[in-house]
Design an enzyme around this catalytic site. Structure first.
Site, PDB file in Angstrom:
ATOM      1  N   SER A  11       0.932 -82.496-100.205  1.00 17.42           N
ATOM      2  CA  SER A  11       0.312 -83.227-101.321  1.00 17.42           C
ATOM      3  C   SER A  11      -0.990 -82.595-101.793  1.00 17.42           C
ATOM      4  O   SER A  11      -1.892 -83.288-102.252  1.00 17.42           O
ATOM      5  CB  SER A  11       0.055 -84.681-100.910  1.00 17.42           C
ATOM      6  OG  SER A  11      -0.770 -84.748 -99.752  1.00 17.42           O
ATOM      7  N   LYS A  33       2.740 -85.269 -94.130  1.00 16.22           N
ATOM      8  CA  LYS A  33       2.577 -85.559 -92.707  1.00 16.22           C
ATOM      9  C   LYS A  33       1.456 -86.559 -92.450  1.00 16.22           C
ATOM     10  O   LYS A  33       1.526 -87.375 -91.535  1.00 16.22           O
ATOM     11  CB  LYS A  33       2.312 -84.254 -91.956  1.00 16.22           C
ATOM     12  CG  LYS A  33       2.240 -84.406 -90.455  1.00 16.22           C
ATOM     13  CD  LYS A  33       2.205 -83.074 -89.752  1.00 16.22           C
ATOM     14  CE  LYS A  33       0.911 -82.344 -89.954  1.00 16.22           C
ATOM     15  NZ  LYS A  33       0.798 -81.145 -89.092  1.00 16.22           N
ATOM     16  N   ASN A  40      -6.261 -79.577 -97.611  1.00 17.36           N
ATOM     17  CA  ASN A  40      -7.319 -78.593 -97.874  1.00 17.36           C
ATOM     18  C   ASN A  40      -7.796 -78.683 -99.313  1.00 17.36           C
ATOM     19  O   ASN A  40      -8.979 -78.460 -99.610  1.00 17.36           O
ATOM     20  CB  ASN A  40      -6.806 -77.182 -97.594  1.00 17.36           C
ATOM     21  CG  ASN A  40      -6.779 -76.851 -96.116  1.00 17.36           C
ATOM     22  OD1 ASN A  40      -7.295 -77.611 -95.293  1.00 17.36           O
ATOM     23  ND2 ASN A  40      -6.180 -75.733 -95.773  1.00 17.36           N
ATOM     24  N   GLU A 112     -19.867 -66.727-107.313  1.00 15.77           N
ATOM     25  CA  GLU A 112     -19.510 -66.683-105.902  1.00 15.77           C
ATOM     26  C   GLU A 112     -19.320 -65.228-105.484  1.00 15.77           C
ATOM     27  O   GLU A 112     -19.257 -64.319-106.322  1.00 15.77           O
ATOM     28  CB  GLU A 112     -18.252 -67.510-105.618  1.00 15.77           C
ATOM     29  CG  GLU A 112     -18.504 -69.013-105.719  1.00 15.77           C
ATOM     30  CD  GLU A 112     -17.332 -69.857-105.261  1.00 15.77           C
ATOM     31  OE1 GLU A 112     -16.323 -69.285-104.800  1.00 15.77           O
ATOM     32  OE2 GLU A 112     -17.410 -71.089-105.361  1.00 15.77           O
ATOM     33  N   HIS A 227     -13.856 -67.790 -93.363  1.00 17.22           N
ATOM     34  CA  HIS A 227     -14.999 -68.103 -94.229  1.00 17.22           C
ATOM     35  C   HIS A 227     -16.279 -67.850 -93.443  1.00 17.22           C
ATOM     36  O   HIS A 227     -16.396 -68.276 -92.288  1.00 17.22           O
ATOM     37  CB  HIS A 227     -14.942 -69.557 -94.691  1.00 17.22           C
ATOM     38  CG  HIS A 227     -15.833 -69.839 -95.857  1.00 17.22           C
ATOM     39  ND1 HIS A 227     -17.205 -69.896 -95.743  1.00 17.22           N
ATOM     40  CD2 HIS A 227     -15.548 -70.074 -97.162  1.00 17.22           C
ATOM     41  CE1 HIS A 227     -17.726 -70.151 -96.939  1.00 17.22           C
ATOM     42  NE2 HIS A 227     -16.741 -70.260 -97.806  1.00 17.22           N
ATOM     43  N   ARG A 273     -15.705 -61.736 -98.302  1.00 22.59           N
ATOM     44  CA  ARG A 273     -15.828 -62.619 -97.145  1.00 22.59           C
ATOM     45  C   ARG A 273     -15.586 -61.933 -95.811  1.00 22.59           C
ATOM     46  O   ARG A 273     -16.232 -62.270 -94.813  1.00 22.59           O
ATOM     47  CB  ARG A 273     -14.865 -63.809 -97.314  1.00 22.59           C
ATOM     48  CG  ARG A 273     -15.338 -64.766 -98.396  1.00 22.59           C
ATOM     49  CD  ARG A 273     -14.361 -65.893 -98.622  1.00 22.59           C
ATOM     50  NE  ARG A 273     -14.934 -66.860 -99.569  1.00 22.59           N
ATOM     51  CZ  ARG A 273     -14.290 -67.933-100.000  1.00 22.59           C
ATOM     52  NH1 ARG A 273     -13.063 -68.170 -99.608  1.00 22.59           N
ATOM     53  NH2 ARG A 273     -14.868 -68.764-100.842  1.00 22.59           N
ATOM     54  N   HIS A 330     -10.184 -69.937 -92.653  1.00 13.77           N
ATOM     55  CA  HIS A 330     -10.308 -70.644 -93.928  1.00 13.77           C
ATOM     56  C   HIS A 330      -9.058 -70.580 -94.797  1.00 13.77           C
ATOM     57  O   HIS A 330      -8.647 -71.574 -95.373  1.00 13.77           O
ATOM     58  CB  HIS A 330     -11.495 -70.051 -94.699  1.00 13.77           C
ATOM     59  CG  HIS A 330     -11.848 -70.785 -95.955  1.00 13.77           C
ATOM     60  ND1 HIS A 330     -12.033 -72.150 -95.992  1.00 13.77           N
ATOM     61  CD2 HIS A 330     -12.067 -70.337 -97.226  1.00 13.77           C
ATOM     62  CE1 HIS A 330     -12.350 -72.515 -97.227  1.00 13.77           C
ATOM     63  NE2 HIS A 330     -12.359 -71.438 -97.993  1.00 13.77           N
ATOM     64  N   ARG A 365      -8.410 -63.035-100.054  1.00 11.51           N
ATOM     65  CA  ARG A 365      -8.511 -63.845-101.268  1.00 11.51           C
ATOM     66  C   ARG A 365      -9.900 -63.772-101.893  1.00 11.51           C
ATOM     67  O   ARG A 365     -10.907 -63.925-101.203  1.00 11.51           O
ATOM     68  CB  ARG A 365      -8.184 -65.313-100.944  1.00 11.51           C
ATOM     69  CG  ARG A 365      -8.395 -66.275-102.097  1.00 11.51           C
ATOM     70  CD  ARG A 365      -8.069 -67.686-101.678  1.00 11.51           C
ATOM     71  NE  ARG A 365      -9.006 -68.210-100.705  1.00 11.51           N
ATOM     72  CZ  ARG A 365     -10.021 -69.035-100.992  1.00 11.51           C
ATOM     73  NH1 ARG A 365     -10.243 -69.398-102.241  1.00 11.51           N
ATOM     74  NH2 ARG A 365     -10.807 -69.480-100.046  1.00 11.51           N
TER      75      ARG A 365
END
Length: 524
Positions: A11, A33, A40, A112, A227, A273, A330, A365
């Site tokens: 979801s 679940k 997240n 970022e 992260h 990162r 992360h 990512r």
């Protein structure tokens, strides 16, 4: 028989975006679940990346994505998702007060790490995920049914190896078959495999393990993003400190106040990162605590209300201007191998969001690209399913050969997490990876025929062990360092052999995984 046109497992943003775009004449069921907001996506602080600034352009965003992904990305995927990003943001922005705007009604854009321009759209300061999830939930219509506390644990396949639904267990132990024309795995990544993580408690790699057991191709599992900055108190991580904090001017310092990223990377504290995580990790191993110096950020509490709450709830006084941090698991760049519509190697089975691997993220990512991918994939798959033939779910469910076996004695959950963190975490090497592989092999969980006979807690551990094994074996096979995969014994990127190569895992019933090196249509 309970039959659905579309059955969605999970979801998060990808799942909800898909459900919101599906036609009203489709019978749609979401099973999760935990609770619908235990994801997240709901915890996501930073925002969504889109090239909508006056000085920005999709080509700049594409270049940044390749650089962060260490050129292991799928070029077509990157170009299509990033080109679509401005329109995806515009659509949601026009629906209501989801994103933060200035006094003139213009979207506020943040910076970022590893981005060359301000292009991060955020909502509620640092509550972007929550804002978007609440918006998407509000758009769901009556043709979408939601069932919470339902643990899907086995994909149902017919004699043609087509997925026709899932077997699931409720919180009361009741087992039920959910049949569907189209089954979508949107269960997220696997952050809870590691001691330190930003992930929700339910994110253990279940969907990926379930797809693997059914014979779906799983790819790039060695690429785990850690992260750099989780709140770190008394040896435990307490929550995520968004990269946007460094984007606003915070710097990483030692106890004495010495900046640690000077001379390490041209972007310093806004380096990719994996670079920042490894640097912090090196200091922590030497017994040196690392802090985010936030003293130069004006109105910190107003800009970052969620982070302020996390800190204050854990007794940290922000007036001191420093937040103790440590890196933690992360994001998973790999996952169930799919195309841009979410189609897997099994007919009738789709995967979207972090559980899927489209090649968008490559080896690492780029910040705030994950919610973007979820929005894109959800809408893209909806277009496919909305026009698909309404074929009947046919065929008898094929079960695995019944082999009498003793119930596997499973390890403690914390042992799985601590050993994965120690041996398959931020810094890896052959010795530790082989130790971990031997430890995981000893449990032989791939051969369990009836996972449903285990308790809910035991089922979670079975899936954790399977996913951990996929990660460990991939990390052992990739003899180089790239993005989120760092080998101290192979510290250099090996473009000649690895930039265009992926490791695919595929399991046949009754057999261990077959490993394949494949050449993919990646950026060069």
């Amino acid at each position: 028989m309970m039959t659905n046109d579309v059955l969605i497992l999970g979801s998060g943003i990808a799942a909800l975006q898909l459900a919101s775009f599906l036609n009203k004449d489709l019978n749609v069921r979401i099973i999760t679940k935990g609770k619908i907001r235990t994801t997240n996506s709901y915890l996501a602080q930073g925002g969504i990346a889109a090239a909508i600034g006056e000085q920005d352009h999709p080509m700049k965003h594409i270049a940044d994505t390749f650089e962060a992904g260490r050129y292991h990305n799928n070029r077509e995927t990157v170009e299509k998702i990033i080109t679509a990003a401005p329109q995806l943001i515009k659509f949601i922005s026009e629906q209501g007060a989801v994103f933060d705007k200035d006094q003139n009604g213009k979207l506020l854009l943040g910076m970022e790490g590893a981005h060359s321009e301000k292009r991060i759209v955020h909502g509620g300061g640092d509550a972007t995920g929550k804002n978007v999830v609440e918006f998407l939930i509000s758009t769901l219509k009556d043709h979408v049914t939601i069932e919470e506390d339902v643990f899907a644990y086995e994909l149902l396949l017919n004699s043609e190896k087509r997925c026709i639904g899932v077997k699931a267990k409720g919180s009361d132990g009741t087992i039920k078959n959910y049949y569907s024309r189209n089954t979508i795995i949107a269960t997220g990544g696997c952050g809870q495999l590691f001691t330190y993580t930003s992930n929700a408690q339910t994110v253990n790699g279940d969907g990926i393990a379930m797809a693997y057991l059914a014979g779906a191709e799983v790819v790039d599992m060695e690429f785990i993003q850690f992260h750099p900055t989780l709140l770190y108190l008394n040896g435990e991580t307490k929550g995520l400190i968004s990269e946007a904090v460094r984007g606003e001017g915070a710097i990483l310092v030692t106890e004495e106040g010495t900046p640690i990223m000077e001379g390490v990377h041209p972007l310093k504290d806004l380096a990719p990162r994996h670079v920042v995580s490894q640097e912090i990790y090196d200091y922590l191993k030497k017994g040196c605590n690392i802090y985010l110096d936030i003293s130069k950020i004006k109105n910190f509490k107003q800009r970052f209300p969620s982070i302020t709450t996390i800190c204050e709830e854990n007794g940290l006084q922000l007036s001191e201007g420093r937040i103790p941090v440590a890196p933690g698991s992360h994001f998973l760049m790999g996952g169930i191998k799919t195309d841009l519509f979410g189609r897997t190697s099994i007919k009738g089975l789709f995967a979207i969001g972090e559980a899927a691997c489209t090649g968008f993220h490559g080896a690492n990512r780029l910040a705030s690209n994950s919610l973007l991918e979820g929005l894109y994939m959800g809408e893209k798959l909806s277009k496919l399913l909305n026009k698909a033939d309404r074929e009947a779910v046919v065929g008898t469910v094929v079960t695995r050969p019944s082999i009498p076996q003793k119930k596997v004695v499973l390890p403690d959950k914390q042992d799985i997490k601590s050993l994965m963190m120690e041996r398959v975490g931020i810094v890896r090497n052959e010795v530790n990876l082989k130790k971990q592989k031997a430890w995981l092999d000893a449990f032989n969980v791939n051969q369990i025929n009836d996972i449903g006979s285990y308790s809910l807690g035991e089922m979670t551990k079975v899936f954790m062990l399977i996913t951990a094994k996929l990660i460990t074996e991939s990390a052992l096979m990739r003899t180089e360092s790239r993005g989120g995969h760092y080998r101290s014994d192979y510290p250099i990127e090996d473009d000649e052999h690895w930039v265009n190569e992926s490791i695919i895992h595929k399991k046949s019933w009754g057999m261990e995984s077959n490993h394949e090196h494949i050449e993919t249509a990646l950026a060069t």
